[in-house]
Design an enzyme around this catalytic site. Structure first.
Site, PDB file in Angstrom:
ATOM      1  N   ASP A 159       0.817  -1.174   0.145  1.00  0.00           N
ATOM      2  CA  ASP A 159       0.031   0.040  -0.010  1.00  0.00           C
ATOM      3  C   ASP A 159       0.863   1.227   0.066  1.00  0.00           C
ATOM      4  OD1 ASP A 159      -1.991   1.967   0.347  1.00  0.00           O
ATOM      5  OD2 ASP A 159      -2.406   1.564   2.666  1.00  0.00           O
TER       6      ASP A 159
ATOM      7  N   ASP B 267       0.508   5.333  -0.145  1.00  0.00           N
ATOM      8  CA  ASP B 267      -0.372   6.486   0.262  1.00  0.00           C
ATOM      9  C   ASP B 267       0.471   7.894   0.235  1.00  0.00           C
ATOM     10  OD1 ASP B 267      -2.193   8.300   1.263  1.00  0.00           O
ATOM     11  OD2 ASP B 267      -3.116   6.863   2.434  1.00  0.00           O
TER      12      ASP B 267
ATOM     13  N   ASP C 105       3.343   1.299   3.197  1.00  0.00           N
ATOM     14  CA  ASP C 105       2.645   1.420   4.479  1.00  0.00           C
ATOM     15  C   ASP C 105       2.814  -0.130   5.127  1.00  0.00           C
ATOM     16  OD1 ASP C 105       1.244   1.396   6.942  1.00  0.00           O
ATOM     17  OD2 ASP C 105      -0.811   1.910   5.881  1.00  0.00           O
TER      18      ASP C 105
END
Length: 322
Positions: free
Chosen positions: A86, A88, A226
Site C-alpha cells: 500500500d 499512500d 505502509d
C-alpha cells in the site's frame, strides 16, 4: 450520495477477485456501519450485494481461508495470502505543501520504483504475477499472486518490507531478504556500492563512508510503503472496480507499462458521474482540485458543478449538498 453509488453498481457488473469464495468480504455503509466476515461465492452474489447495499467502501481479504465467514480469525483456517503493498501519498515528506496532482505524481513514481527496481529486478517476480491498482483516492495498491509468496508468514513479510524501505539496511538484512526469495545478488549492496563510488580504494574507505552511503541509498532508492498492510496476513484491502467512498473514484487496475502516463483524475471517473450537474456548498475556502480537466471552485458558498466534481468535493469532506 448513496443513490449515485447505487446507480454505479446497478449499471456495472463488478468482477470479483480471484478465488472470491475463499476470501473474507466486508464493506462500510454510508451510515458508518462496518459489515465483515462475509462469504461471497461468485460474481452474481457479489453484484447482488453491491446493488442492494450500495456501500461507501468495499473490501476483500488478501488471505485465503477455508471458512472465510467465521468471525474469529483462528476459526477461518488461513491457507495463504497474496502479498500486498500500500503506497499512500499522505506518507510523502512535505505532503501538506503539495497539490493533489503533485502528490499523486510522486506516489506514482514510488510505485513504479517498487515494481521495477524491487519486485521485478531484485525479487524476480514476473510481470504476470503483479497487479497495480489505483486505490481510489491518494495512492496505489500492488498485489502479488505468486506461489513463492502465498505461504509466507508475517515475519517473512516484515523482512520484505524492511528490505524495500531500507529501515534496517545492513548486510544481514539485505542478504536474508535476498536468500528468502531465492534471488540473485545485487539489490541494496549494488546500490550502496554505487553510492560509495570509486573515489578511493575499498581498503581505504572508512566506516563513516559506508554509513553515509547507506543513508544516501535509503533516501534515494527506498520506497514509502505502509508496512503493516504487507505483513498483516489477515488484512482486508479495497476491492478492485468498486468506488472509494472518500472520492467517488474507481479502484482501478493500471497496466504496468501504462503507469507512467496514468492520470487517475481522468481515467477513474465513473461514466455514471460524467453527466449532469449538482449544487454543492463550500463552508470555507479550499485549495482547488482538478478532476476531469476541470478545476473545482475554491471560495465559500453555493456552486453548480459537474456530477463527478460534486461527488468528489462532498465525499472528501470539502463540501456538502445544500
Amino acid at each position: 450520495m448513496i443513490d449515485l453509488f447505487r446507480r454505479y453498481y446497478r449499471e456495472n457488473n463488478i468482477d470479483p477477485p480471484e478465488l472470491i469464495s475463499k476470501r473474507e468480504v466486508g464493506y462500510m455503509t454510508f451510515s458508518g456501519e462496518v459489515i465483515r466476515h462475509l462469504k461471497i461465492n461468485n460474481r452474481f452474489e457479489l453484484n447482488m450485494l453491491l446493488r442492494d447495499a450500495a456501500p461507501m467502501h468495499v473490501y476483500s481479504s488478501a488471505a485465503y481461508y477455508r471458512k472465510p465467514d467465521e468471525r474469529k480469525m483462528p476459526e477461518k483456517e488461513w491457507g495463504g495470502a497474496d502479498l500486498i503493498f500500500d503506497l499512500d501519498s499522505d506518507h510523502l515528506p512535505g505532503s501538506e505543501k503539495l497539490s493533489q496532482k503533485e502528490m499523486l505524481i510522486q506516489i506514482r513514481d514510488q510505485t513504479e520504483r517498487l515494481v521495477s527496481d524491487f519486485l521485478i529486478a531484485d525479487f524476480g517476480i514476473p510481470k504476470s504475477s503483479i497487479k497495480i491498482y489505483f486505490s481510489g483516492n491518494r495512492g496505489y495498491h500492488v498485489h502479488i499472486s505468486d506461489d513463492r509468496v502465498y505461504r509466507l508468514g508475517s515475519d517473512a513479510r516484515r523482512e520484505i518490507t524492511d528490505y524495500i524501505t531500507g529501515n534496517s539496511l545492513d548486510e544481514t538484512v539485505v542478504r536474508r531478504a535476498i536468500d528468502m526469495l531465492g534471488i540473485a545478488s545485487g539489490g541494496w549492496p549494488a546500490v550502496v556500492s554505487k553510492e560509495l563510488g570509486e573515489a578511493s580504494p575499498a581498503n581505504q574507505r572508512r566506516e563513516s563512508d559506508l554509513r553515509k552511503a547507506i543513508k544516501r541509498a535509503r533516501e534515494n532508492h527506498s520506497v514509502l510503503i505502509d508496512s503493516p498492510v504487507t505483513y498483516d496476513i489477515h488484512r482486508i484491502i479495497r476491492m478492485p472496480n468498486t468506488l472509494h467512498g472518500k472520492s467517488g473514484l474507481i479502484v482501478k487496475e493500471v497496466e504496468i507499462d501504462h503507469l507512467g502516463e496514468f492520470d487517475p483524475f481522468q481515467e477513474c471517473i465513473p461514466d455514471q458521474f460524467r453527466d449532469g450537474e449538482y449544487d454543492v456548498f463550500l463552508p470555507e475556502k479550499i485549495k482547488p482540485v482538478e478532476i476531469g480537466g476541470i478545476e473545482s471552485p475554491k471560495m465559500p458558498g453555493k456552486h453548480r458543478v459537474k456530477t463527478f466534481m460534486a461527488v468528489y468535493l462532498v465525499a472528501s469532506g470539502r463540501a456538502v449538498f445544500p
